[in-house]
Write an enzyme that holds these catalytic residues in place. Structure first.
Site, PDB file in Angstrom:
ATOM      1  N   GLN A  40       1.212 -11.069  -3.641  1.00 28.62           N
ATOM      2  CA  GLN A  40      -0.212 -10.727  -3.593  1.00 28.62           C
ATOM      3  C   GLN A  40      -0.706 -10.290  -4.976  1.00 28.62           C
ATOM      4  O   GLN A  40       0.022  -9.640  -5.717  1.00 28.62           O
ATOM      5  CB  GLN A  40      -0.456  -9.595  -2.599  1.00 28.62           C
ATOM      6  CG  GLN A  40      -0.162  -9.959  -1.157  1.00 28.62           C
ATOM      7  CD  GLN A  40      -0.377  -8.766  -0.232  1.00 28.62           C
ATOM      8  OE1 GLN A  40       0.162  -7.690  -0.469  1.00 28.62           O
ATOM      9  NE2 GLN A  40      -1.165  -8.955   0.806  1.00 28.62           N
ATOM     10  N   ARG A  86       6.852 -11.434   5.402  1.00 26.37           N
ATOM     11  CA  ARG A  86       6.313 -11.302   6.751  1.00 26.37           C
ATOM     12  C   ARG A  86       7.016 -12.278   7.690  1.00 26.37           C
ATOM     13  O   ARG A  86       7.314 -13.410   7.308  1.00 26.37           O
ATOM     14  CB  ARG A  86       4.796 -11.535   6.761  1.00 26.37           C
ATOM     15  CG  ARG A  86       4.061 -10.463   5.969  1.00 26.37           C
ATOM     16  CD  ARG A  86       2.566 -10.590   6.014  1.00 26.37           C
ATOM     17  NE  ARG A  86       1.950  -9.619   5.122  1.00 26.37           N
ATOM     18  CZ  ARG A  86       0.644  -9.552   4.877  1.00 26.37           C
ATOM     19  NH1 ARG A  86      -0.189 -10.402   5.458  1.00 26.37           N
ATOM     20  NH2 ARG A  86       0.169  -8.635   4.046  1.00 26.37           N
ATOM     21  N   ASP A 101      -2.387  -7.812  -5.703  1.00 30.80           N
ATOM     22  CA  ASP A 101      -2.784  -6.640  -4.917  1.00 30.80           C
ATOM     23  C   ASP A 101      -3.238  -5.488  -5.810  1.00 30.80           C
ATOM     24  O   ASP A 101      -2.724  -5.302  -6.911  1.00 30.80           O
ATOM     25  CB  ASP A 101      -1.595  -6.182  -4.074  1.00 30.80           C
ATOM     26  CG  ASP A 101      -2.024  -5.520  -2.776  1.00 30.80           C
ATOM     27  OD1 ASP A 101      -3.240  -5.426  -2.536  1.00 30.80           O
ATOM     28  OD2 ASP A 101      -1.150  -5.111  -2.011  1.00 30.80           O
ATOM     29  N   HIS A 104      -8.179  -1.056  -0.416  1.00 36.91           N
ATOM     30  CA  HIS A 104      -7.180  -2.118  -0.572  1.00 36.91           C
ATOM     31  C   HIS A 104      -7.928  -3.359  -1.043  1.00 36.91           C
ATOM     32  O   HIS A 104      -8.957  -3.705  -0.484  1.00 36.91           O
ATOM     33  CB  HIS A 104      -6.503  -2.436   0.765  1.00 36.91           C
ATOM     34  CG  HIS A 104      -5.898  -1.264   1.457  1.00 36.91           C
ATOM     35  ND1 HIS A 104      -4.536  -1.121   1.638  1.00 36.91           N
ATOM     36  CD2 HIS A 104      -6.466  -0.173   2.037  1.00 36.91           C
ATOM     37  CE1 HIS A 104      -4.305  -0.004   2.306  1.00 36.91           C
ATOM     38  NE2 HIS A 104      -5.458   0.587   2.551  1.00 36.91           N
ATOM     39  N   LYS A 155     -13.050  -4.309   6.697  1.00 41.20           N
ATOM     40  CA  LYS A 155     -12.851  -5.033   5.447  1.00 41.20           C
ATOM     41  C   LYS A 155     -13.946  -6.061   5.221  1.00 41.20           C
ATOM     42  O   LYS A 155     -14.661  -6.453   6.141  1.00 41.20           O
ATOM     43  CB  LYS A 155     -11.495  -5.735   5.456  1.00 41.20           C
ATOM     44  CG  LYS A 155     -11.305  -6.725   6.603  1.00 41.20           C
ATOM     45  CD  LYS A 155      -9.928  -7.382   6.559  1.00 41.20           C
ATOM     46  CE  LYS A 155      -9.759  -8.363   7.705  1.00 41.20           C
ATOM     47  NZ  LYS A 155      -8.535  -9.167   7.612  1.00 41.20           N
ATOM     48  N   CYS A 200       0.800  -1.230   0.000  1.00 41.55           N
ATOM     49  CA  CYS A 200       0.000   0.000   0.000  1.00 41.55           C
ATOM     50  C   CYS A 200       0.833   1.281   0.000  1.00 41.55           C
ATOM     51  O   CYS A 200       0.491   2.250  -0.685  1.00 41.55           O
ATOM     52  CB  CYS A 200      -0.981  -0.001   1.176  1.00 41.55           C
ATOM     53  SG  CYS A 200      -0.332  -0.657   2.698  1.00 41.55           S
ATOM     54  N   HIS A 205      -4.940  -1.228  -5.385  1.00 39.07           N
ATOM     55  CA  HIS A 205      -5.450  -0.131  -4.556  1.00 39.07           C
ATOM     56  C   HIS A 205      -6.223   0.824  -5.450  1.00 39.07           C
ATOM     57  O   HIS A 205      -5.745   1.212  -6.522  1.00 39.07           O
ATOM     58  CB  HIS A 205      -4.300   0.591  -3.850  1.00 39.07           C
ATOM     59  CG  HIS A 205      -3.627  -0.276  -2.822  1.00 39.07           C
ATOM     60  ND1 HIS A 205      -2.536  -1.065  -3.119  1.00 39.07           N
ATOM     61  CD2 HIS A 205      -3.924  -0.506  -1.521  1.00 39.07           C
ATOM     62  CE1 HIS A 205      -2.185  -1.732  -2.033  1.00 39.07           C
ATOM     63  NE2 HIS A 205      -3.007  -1.421  -1.056  1.00 39.07           N
TER      64      HIS A 205
END
Length: 603
Positions: free
Chosen positions: A348, A330, A350, A477, A431, A301, A352
């Site tokens: 991910q 992580r 991912d 997100h 979320k 992000c 945004h």
């Protein structure tokens, strides 16, 4: 036969029969396979297991024995090493205790009295450290007793249909620096049929285990010299993953997403602004460069925020959609690593979305349509859950309430069903979690949609509205698969390694009967590759039957056998695994068939 009541349910929790003074406003919990009943049965069965272990191993000391999604476990210390072979005798003792119909009782003492009572039991002292001051409840059954909040069934006669499933090690309190205890997992149901069905699924799950199939199908591997939780993708796995990535890339572009890429290493100052440093630091890796602290990204992000800030934005630009196959790291403890399901490095899918507050609902609905199409493509059913503000969070309640309301309104408008996970949100916003159900009826957390007013505020993001005034955008997100690693692990087990044709790492096995048929086989392989279809030519000096067996073990969707007749007629002898049929086709007919199969994937 009339069901027996084993507990009561109030608005907050399940209550023991022993604890009930008045039945007013309480709902009965019957002895069945309802969620509330199974919680009581399985919690009680954990104590039954502990009682059996204490009987067989008198020196045993117990830590905690909670209910988990599909059963229960107990952590304990014992002098003898307990292995899988010992589960049989523990189960036998449990059955004896259940058949003895032992009454289960409860009494309460002060925490101070409990500390004194268990002064010679260091594990009970550890449990008491986690219990607030006040009254402490203790449950008894025969000569066994243990600290526990409960609730429990009133008698061991209710505990007949159980199975101990495995033995594992578990660090005390989940701390890798502390003692390793023994952990035994088990499950329990209210009837024999449900237990049998569950055990059948467990056996099937073992066959489908993605770690086992990953080795057999040569998809991925792990290496201790590289490090735990760091998957190495082999050619087959890399092809599978690449097909998935390319398919999603095209879908994203058609839906108006722009590809971007942020760095994997950012200064710690950026993580301090975002709130990750204060709220997520224990899950991150940090290093020093030129006396400056840097953090390896656990999420994408912040990079996307900086991309947003790279230009002046107008309301006419919004919604602005950025997507990235972002590699993140992580810090996971060794004890929780599990194949592709729990790793330290993953990618991910991912995205945004930066939008105006008035655009939240339409963007959430667009994402949900994306989710629905993708899950149908892979034959997954799914459900949704809204997760609200956790204890550790940034931003005031007004912002959180506004964001949570926007998610609920989007789902309500479409009449979509959803659950509520109180306190389960990300630290920066509420979320929607997307939980898919696989072929074995197991639920998996994959995609997520998060509404974030906080990061745009912290990074002072702006856009100019139609009145030429500066406004703050909202940041959504969004990940649909969650991560490629986890999704591929789930998909592997869901389809038992028989991947859909359009992403199969090797879609076609080509078997020339002899060397004289090899040139034709290579020609077909090239034609397929031009259609983005991977194939393998089995050219080893082996018998035809062995070549076919080898290809079948790889669970290939299609196998072509080529002999003199096929070369002469420019045809193929096709074995279709999905259709479970064999037939002869001209080469042109076969090429048209695979083109049709590839065109079935559309959005």
């Amino acid at each position: 036969m009339e069901k027996e009541i084993i507990a009561f349910l109030d608005t907050e929790k399940i209550v023991d029969l022993q604890s009930v003074q008045s039945k007013n406003n309480l709902k009965e919990v019957y002895f069945d396979n309802s969620k509330e009943s199974l919680e009581v049965i399985r919690h009680s069965c954990a104590h039954l297991m502990a009682q059996a272990i204490k009987s067989l191993y008198p020196e045993a000391k117990f830590f905690v024995g909670p209910v988990i999604e599909d059963g229960f476990y107990y952590d304990f210390r014992v002098e003898n090493k307990i292995g899988e072979e010992d589960l049989v005798k523990i189960e036998k003792k449990m059955k004896e205790l259940a058949e003895a119909k032992i009454e289960i009782g409860k009494y309460e003492i002060s925490k101070k009295e409990a500390l004194q009572k268990f002064q010679n039991d260091d594990l009970k002292q550890e449990v008491l450290l986690r219990i607030p001051d006040g009254q402490v409840s203790i449950y008894t059954q025969g000569d066994f007793e243990d600290l526990c909040r409960g609730p429990h069934v009133p008698n061991t006669k209710f505990l007949r249909f159980f199975k101990l499933t495995r033995v594992a090690g578990a660090y005390l309190g989940g701390d890798e620096k502390r003692e390793m205890l023994t952990r035994i997992y088990g499950t329990a149901f209210a009837d024999k049929e449900s237990l049998k069905e569950y055990l059948t699924i467990i056996e099937e799950a073992k066959k489908r285990d993605h770690r086992k199939l990953g080795t057999e199908l040569k998809l991925f591997t792990f290496d201790d010299e590289i490090g735990g939780g760091l998957p190495i993708w082999l050619s087959n796995g890399a092809r599978l993953r690449s097909k998935l990535e390319h398919m999603l890339y095209k879908i994203h572009r058609l839906r108006g997403y722009e590809p971007v890429r942020g760095p994997e290493l950012l200064k710690a100052d950026a993580w301090k602004i975002s709130g990750h440093y204060a709220n997520y630091k224990e899950n991150m890796y940090f290093t020093q460069i030129d006396e400056q602290e840097y953090g390896i990204k656990p999420m994408n992000c912040v990079g996307h925020i900086k991309i947003y800030q790279s230009d002046v934005r107008s309301y006419r630009d919004l919604p602005l959609k950025f997507f990235e196959y972002g590699v993140v790291h992580r810090h996971e403890k060794s004890g929780v690593l599990h194949g592709l399901f729990r790793v330290r490095e993953f990618t991910q899918d991912d995205a945004h979305i930066f939008c105006m507050p008035s655009q939240i609902k339409e963007q959430v609905l667009e994402i949900l349509a994306f989710v629905d199409n993708l899950m149908r493509l892979f034959d997954f059913s799914y459900e949704m859950e809204i997760s609200t503000k956790p204890e550790k969070a940034i931003g005031d309640d007004e912002i959180w309430n506004m964001a949570t309301k926007a998610l609920k309104e989007a789902l309500d408008e479409q009449g979509l069903k959803y659950g509520i996970d109180e306190g389960g949100g990300a630290f920066y916003g509420p979320k929607i979690d997307i939980k898919i159900t696989d072929a074995l009826k197991r639920k998996w957390q994959c995609g997520t949609i998060q509404v974030d007013f906080n990061l745009p505020s912290r990074f002072k993001l702006e856009y100019t509205d139609n009145n030429n005034e500066k406004k703050q955008p909202v940041m959504l997100h969004r990940a649909i698969l969650g991560s490629f690693e986890r999704f591929i692990g789930i998909l592997t087990e869901h389809c038992a390694g028989e991947f859909p044709f359009f992403i199969a790492p090797t879609a076609v096995g080509i078997i020339p009967i002899s060397d004289s048929h090899l040139v034709y086989a290579k020609e077909i392989q090239t034609m397929l590759l031009k259609l983005d279809i991977d194939s393998e030519v089995y050219e080893k000096n082996e018998s035809l039957s062995k070549k076919i067996r080898t290809a079948e073990k790889q669970r290939l969707p299609m196998i072509l056998v080529l002999g003199d007749d096929e070369v002469a007629k420019r045809s193929v002898a096709l074995r279709d695994r999905r259709a479970k049929e064999q037939k002869n086709l001209s080469l042109d007919e076969f090429i048209n068939l695979v083109k049709e199969k590839m065109s079935e994937v559309h959005f």
